[in-house]
Design a protein around this motif. Structure first.
Motif, PDB file in Angstrom:
ATOM      1  N   ALA A  63       0.828  -1.212   0.000  1.00 46.57           N
ATOM      2  CA  ALA A  63       0.000   0.000   0.000  1.00 46.57           C
ATOM      3  C   ALA A  63       0.861   1.259   0.000  1.00 46.57           C
ATOM      4  CB  ALA A  63      -0.924   0.000   1.217  1.00 46.57           C
ATOM      5  N   ARG A  64       2.012   1.186   0.658  1.00 46.82           N
ATOM      6  CA  ARG A  64       2.879   2.372   0.739  1.00 46.82           C
ATOM      7  C   ARG A  64       3.863   2.417  -0.426  1.00 46.82           C
ATOM      8  NH1 ARG A  64       0.819   6.013   3.990  1.00 46.82           N
ATOM      9  NH2 ARG A  64       2.776   6.776   4.832  1.00 46.82           N
ATOM     10  N   LYS A  65       3.742   1.424  -1.349  1.00 48.28           N
ATOM     11  CA  LYS A  65       4.630   1.343  -2.521  1.00 48.28           C
ATOM     12  C   LYS A  65       6.099   1.377  -2.103  1.00 48.28           C
ATOM     13  CE  LYS A  65       1.415   3.326  -5.919  1.00 48.28           C
ATOM     14  NZ  LYS A  65       0.245   2.800  -5.241  1.00 48.28           N
ATOM     15  N   ALA A  66       6.399   0.604  -1.067  1.00 51.37           N
ATOM     16  CA  ALA A  66       7.767   0.591  -0.537  1.00 51.37           C
ATOM     17  C   ALA A  66       8.598  -0.433  -1.296  1.00 51.37           C
ATOM     18  CB  ALA A  66       7.730   0.238   0.950  1.00 51.37           C
ATOM     19  N   SER A  67       9.664   0.002  -1.910  1.00 41.45           N
ATOM     20  CA  SER A  67      10.524  -0.962  -2.608  1.00 41.45           C
ATOM     21  C   SER A  67      11.867  -1.099  -1.902  1.00 41.45           C
ATOM     22  CB  SER A  67      10.716  -0.558  -4.069  1.00 41.45           C
ATOM     23  OG  SER A  67      11.263   0.719  -4.115  1.00 41.45           O
ATOM     24  N   SER A  68      12.191  -0.159  -1.075  1.00 40.50           N
ATOM     25  CA  SER A  68      13.452  -0.201  -0.348  1.00 40.50           C
ATOM     26  C   SER A  68      13.111  -0.214   1.151  1.00 40.50           C
ATOM     27  CB  SER A  68      14.247   1.035  -0.752  1.00 40.50           C
ATOM     28  OG  SER A  68      15.379   1.143   0.009  1.00 40.50           O
ATOM     29  N   ILE A  69      13.357  -1.366   1.768  1.00 36.26           N
ATOM     30  CA  ILE A  69      12.818  -1.590   3.112  1.00 36.26           C
ATOM     31  C   ILE A  69      13.943  -2.033   4.056  1.00 36.26           C
ATOM     32  CG2 ILE A  69      11.206  -3.046   4.452  1.00 36.26           C
ATOM     33  CD1 ILE A  69       9.584  -3.270   1.771  1.00 36.26           C
ATOM     34  N   ALA A  70      13.924  -1.505   5.271  1.00 31.21           N
ATOM     35  CA  ALA A  70      14.901  -1.948   6.284  1.00 31.21           C
ATOM     36  C   ALA A  70      14.151  -2.485   7.487  1.00 31.21           C
ATOM     37  CB  ALA A  70      15.785  -0.790   6.714  1.00 31.21           C
ATOM     38  N   GLU A  71      14.741  -3.492   8.122  1.00 26.45           N
ATOM     39  CA  GLU A  71      14.154  -3.985   9.367  1.00 26.45           C
ATOM     40  C   GLU A  71      15.269  -4.221  10.375  1.00 26.45           C
ATOM     41  OE1 GLU A  71      12.211  -7.775   8.832  1.00 26.45           O
ATOM     42  OE2 GLU A  71      14.114  -8.768   8.426  1.00 26.45           O
ATOM     43  N   ILE A  72      14.969  -3.906  11.618  1.00 27.48           N
ATOM     44  CA  ILE A  72      15.903  -4.206  12.691  1.00 27.48           C
ATOM     45  C   ILE A  72      15.286  -5.369  13.462  1.00 27.48           C
ATOM     46  CG2 ILE A  72      17.092  -3.316  14.725  1.00 27.48           C
ATOM     47  CD1 ILE A  72      16.834  -0.499  13.490  1.00 27.48           C
ATOM     48  N   GLY A  73      15.985  -6.531  13.463  1.00 26.06           N
ATOM     49  CA  GLY A  73      15.439  -7.753  14.060  1.00 26.06           C
ATOM     50  C   GLY A  73      14.951  -8.687  12.978  1.00 26.06           C
ATOM     51  N   PHE A  74      15.811  -9.636  12.606  1.00 27.81           N
ATOM     52  CA  PHE A  74      15.516 -10.572  11.502  1.00 27.81           C
ATOM     53  C   PHE A  74      15.022 -11.908  12.064  1.00 27.81           C
ATOM     54  CE2 PHE A  74      17.436 -14.023   8.831  1.00 27.81           C
ATOM     55  CZ  PHE A  74      16.741 -13.806   7.646  1.00 27.81           C
ATOM     56  N   GLU A  96      20.702  -7.602  12.381  1.00 30.63           N
ATOM     57  CA  GLU A  96      20.454  -8.675  13.349  1.00 30.63           C
ATOM     58  C   GLU A  96      21.722  -8.944  14.158  1.00 30.63           C
ATOM     59  OE1 GLU A  96      17.752 -10.776  14.398  1.00 30.63           O
ATOM     60  OE2 GLU A  96      19.371 -11.345  15.751  1.00 30.63           O
ATOM     61  N   ILE A  97      21.541  -9.058  15.478  1.00 31.32           N
ATOM     62  CA  ILE A  97      22.706  -9.276  16.353  1.00 31.32           C
ATOM     63  C   ILE A  97      23.046 -10.761  16.488  1.00 31.32           C
ATOM     64  CG2 ILE A  97      21.462  -9.508  18.574  1.00 31.32           C
ATOM     65  CD1 ILE A  97      23.534  -7.539  19.755  1.00 31.32           C
ATOM     66  N   ASN A  98      22.061 -11.633  16.302  1.00 33.41           N
ATOM     67  CA  ASN A  98      22.216 -13.068  16.575  1.00 33.41           C
ATOM     68  C   ASN A  98      22.847 -13.761  15.369  1.00 33.41           C
ATOM     69  OD1 ASN A  98      21.898 -15.763  17.186  1.00 33.41           O
ATOM     70  ND2 ASN A  98      19.705 -15.636  17.622  1.00 33.41           N
ATOM     71  N   THR A  99      23.936 -14.462  15.616  1.00 36.70           N
ATOM     72  CA  THR A  99      24.605 -15.147  14.498  1.00 36.70           C
ATOM     73  C   THR A  99      24.445 -16.668  14.599  1.00 36.70           C
ATOM     74  OG1 THR A  99      26.651 -15.167  15.769  1.00 36.70           O
ATOM     75  CG2 THR A  99      26.377 -13.354  14.230  1.00 36.70           C
ATOM     76  N   GLU A 100      23.438 -17.113  15.349  1.00 35.31           N
ATOM     77  CA  GLU A 100      23.256 -18.557  15.530  1.00 35.31           C
ATOM     78  C   GLU A 100      22.782 -19.232  14.244  1.00 35.31           C
ATOM     79  OE1 GLU A 100      20.842 -19.407  18.907  1.00 35.31           O
ATOM     80  OE2 GLU A 100      22.218 -18.335  20.227  1.00 35.31           O
ATOM     81  N   ALA A 101      22.846 -20.588  14.297  1.00 32.21           N
ATOM     82  CA  ALA A 101      22.554 -21.374  13.097  1.00 32.21           C
ATOM     83  C   ALA A 101      21.146 -21.144  12.554  1.00 32.21           C
ATOM     84  CB  ALA A 101      22.762 -22.847  13.405  1.00 32.21           C
ATOM     85  N   SER A 102      20.174 -20.943  13.441  1.00 36.74           N
ATOM     86  CA  SER A 102      18.795 -20.758  12.962  1.00 36.74           C
ATOM     87  C   SER A 102      18.686 -19.489  12.103  1.00 36.74           C
ATOM     88  CB  SER A 102      17.816 -20.704  14.135  1.00 36.74           C
ATOM     89  OG  SER A 102      18.212 -19.717  15.054  1.00 36.74           O
ATOM     90  N   VAL A 103      19.405 -18.453  12.502  1.00 37.98           N
ATOM     91  CA  VAL A 103      19.384 -17.195  11.738  1.00 37.98           C
ATOM     92  C   VAL A 103      20.061 -17.411  10.382  1.00 37.98           C
ATOM     93  CG1 VAL A 103      20.219 -14.807  11.703  1.00 37.98           C
ATOM     94  CG2 VAL A 103      19.338 -15.792  13.831  1.00 37.98           C
ATOM     95  N   LYS A 104      21.188 -18.109  10.401  1.00 38.21           N
ATOM     96  CA  LYS A 104      21.925 -18.356   9.145  1.00 38.21           C
ATOM     97  C   LYS A 104      21.102 -19.233   8.207  1.00 38.21           C
ATOM     98  CE  LYS A 104      26.504 -17.350  10.780  1.00 38.21           C
ATOM     99  NZ  LYS A 104      27.620 -17.788  11.575  1.00 38.21           N
ATOM    100  N   ALA A 105      20.395 -20.210   8.783  1.00 37.40           N
ATOM    101  CA  ALA A 105      19.546 -21.080   7.955  1.00 37.40           C
ATOM    102  C   ALA A 105      18.408 -20.265   7.330  1.00 37.40           C
ATOM    103  CB  ALA A 105      18.985 -22.220   8.794  1.00 37.40           C
ATOM    104  N   ALA A 106      17.849 -19.357   8.108  1.00 35.38           N
ATOM    105  CA  ALA A 106      16.761 -18.519   7.582  1.00 35.38           C
ATOM    106  C   ALA A 106      17.281 -17.632   6.456  1.00 35.38           C
ATOM    107  CB  ALA A 106      16.169 -17.672   8.703  1.00 35.38           C
ATOM    108  N   LYS A 107      18.476 -17.122   6.624  1.00 35.52           N
ATOM    109  CA  LYS A 107      19.082 -16.276   5.576  1.00 35.52           C
ATOM    110  C   LYS A 107      19.268 -17.088   4.287  1.00 35.52           C
ATOM    111  CE  LYS A 107      21.572 -13.041   3.527  1.00 35.52           C
ATOM    112  NZ  LYS A 107      20.835 -12.302   2.482  1.00 35.52           N
ATOM    113  N   GLU A 108      19.703 -18.324   4.457  1.00 34.71           N
ATOM    114  CA  GLU A 108      19.902 -19.229   3.311  1.00 34.71           C
ATOM    115  C   GLU A 108      18.565 -19.444   2.567  1.00 34.71           C
ATOM    116  OE1 GLU A 108      22.528 -22.595   4.747  1.00 34.71           O
ATOM    117  OE2 GLU A 108      20.721 -23.615   4.033  1.00 34.71           O
ATOM    118  N   PHE A 109      17.521 -19.663   3.349  1.00 33.60           N
ATOM    119  CA  PHE A 109      16.179 -19.876   2.777  1.00 33.60           C
ATOM    120  C   PHE A 109      15.747 -18.640   1.973  1.00 33.60           C
ATOM    121  CE2 PHE A 109      11.597 -19.571   2.792  1.00 33.60           C
ATOM    122  CZ  PHE A 109      11.138 -20.872   2.625  1.00 33.60           C
ATOM    123  N   ILE A 110      15.932 -17.486   2.573  1.00 34.78           N
ATOM    124  CA  ILE A 110      15.542 -16.223   1.915  1.00 34.78           C
ATOM    125  C   ILE A 110      16.338 -16.049   0.619  1.00 34.78           C
ATOM    126  CG2 ILE A 110      15.703 -13.700   2.125  1.00 34.78           C
ATOM    127  CD1 ILE A 110      13.557 -14.404   3.967  1.00 34.78           C
TER     128      ILE A 110
END
Ligand SMILES: C[S@@+](CC[C@H](N)C(=O)[O-])C[C@H]1O[C@@H](n2cnc3c(N)ncnc32)[C@H](O)[C@@H]1O
Length: 229
Positions: A63-74, A96-110
């Protein structure tokens, strides 16, 4: 705390016609992501967005036609899915501050699903956000979602520091305005101060997936949408 709605004229991102098919598609994406993160990582040690919030964020970005988006907390990327699904043009930068495996796996998925559209910056947002250089090709982010550290000082810093990365009039969403829970006190206080200090104009308050004129307990989840001055 007063978190009531002064502004008029904002069209809520809620419940567009296409909602039902989106719901099952996004739900199955979230399940796939969750499985992938679990198979590759440890247990979650922080909160994640629920389906109604992910749908809301997706419709809001659209709705806001946002194409460039930032988020703090992945965390495991649910809000990233929301934004990346909002439009094929959308690009997301996550802090994101957390470098654990679950975060890295999520990044891989994305990355496998949305190649070249997601950028993850590891580290404490109170340092990485001020150090971040907005790419020359853009004049800042259209939409910023704050859902990282929930201490008052961290949310306050995130709202302040992210403003430098935002386009003029960019949309800001701050999650967990639930001061009746321990983890909601920081976000609610920082949001209220940002409104009071005219850093942000409130556009919409959401409580348990309903637009409300005032945030008040009890509710499981609540968040605010605003516009940076
Ligand atoms: C509530 S979770 C984010 C959920 C995610 N946005 C979603 O939609 O599912 C909060 C995340 O912020 C991260 N975090 C906490 N403090 C942070 C900080 N100072 N800088 C960057 N990330 C932080 C946590 O590691 C956690 O992954």
């Amino acid at each position: 705390m007063d978190m009531s709605m002064p502004s008029a004229g904002f069209k809520s991102a809620l419940f567009p016609d296409s909602g039902i098919s989106d719901r099952s598609r996004i739900q199955s994406l979230m399940e796939d992501m969750f499985r992938h993160a679990q198979e590759h990582g440890s247990v979650l040690d922080d909160g994640i967005s629920c389906l109604s919030q992910v749908l809301y964020l997706m419709y809001l970005a659209r709705a806001r036609k946002a194409s460039s988006i930032a988020e703090i907390g992945f965390n495991i990327g649910y809000s990233s899915i929301a934004f990346l699904e909002s439009s094929p043009q959308a690009k997301v930068t996550s802090f994101e501050i957390n470098t654990e495996a679950s975060v890295k796996a999520a990044k891989e998925f994305i990355d496998s699903r949305y190649p070249d559209r997601h950028h993850l910056i590891y580290g404490d947002s109170t340092q990485t956000v001020p150090a971040f250089q907005v790419p020359r090709s853009t004049d800042g982010f259209d939409l910023i979602f704050i859902d990282g550290g929930h201490d008052y000082s961290c949310v306050k810093a995130d709202i302040t520091n992210a403003r430098r990365l935002a386009k003029p009039g960019a949309t800001l969403v701050v999650d967990d305005l639930t001061p009746w829970f321990k983890w909601g006190i920081g976000p609610a206080t920082a949001w209220e101060e940002a409104v009071r200090d005219e850093v942000v104009t409130p556009l919409e308050y959401m409580s348990d997936a309903l637009a409300v004129s005032r945030i008040q307990g009890p509710a499981e989840r609540a968040w605010a949408v605003g516009q940076y001055w």
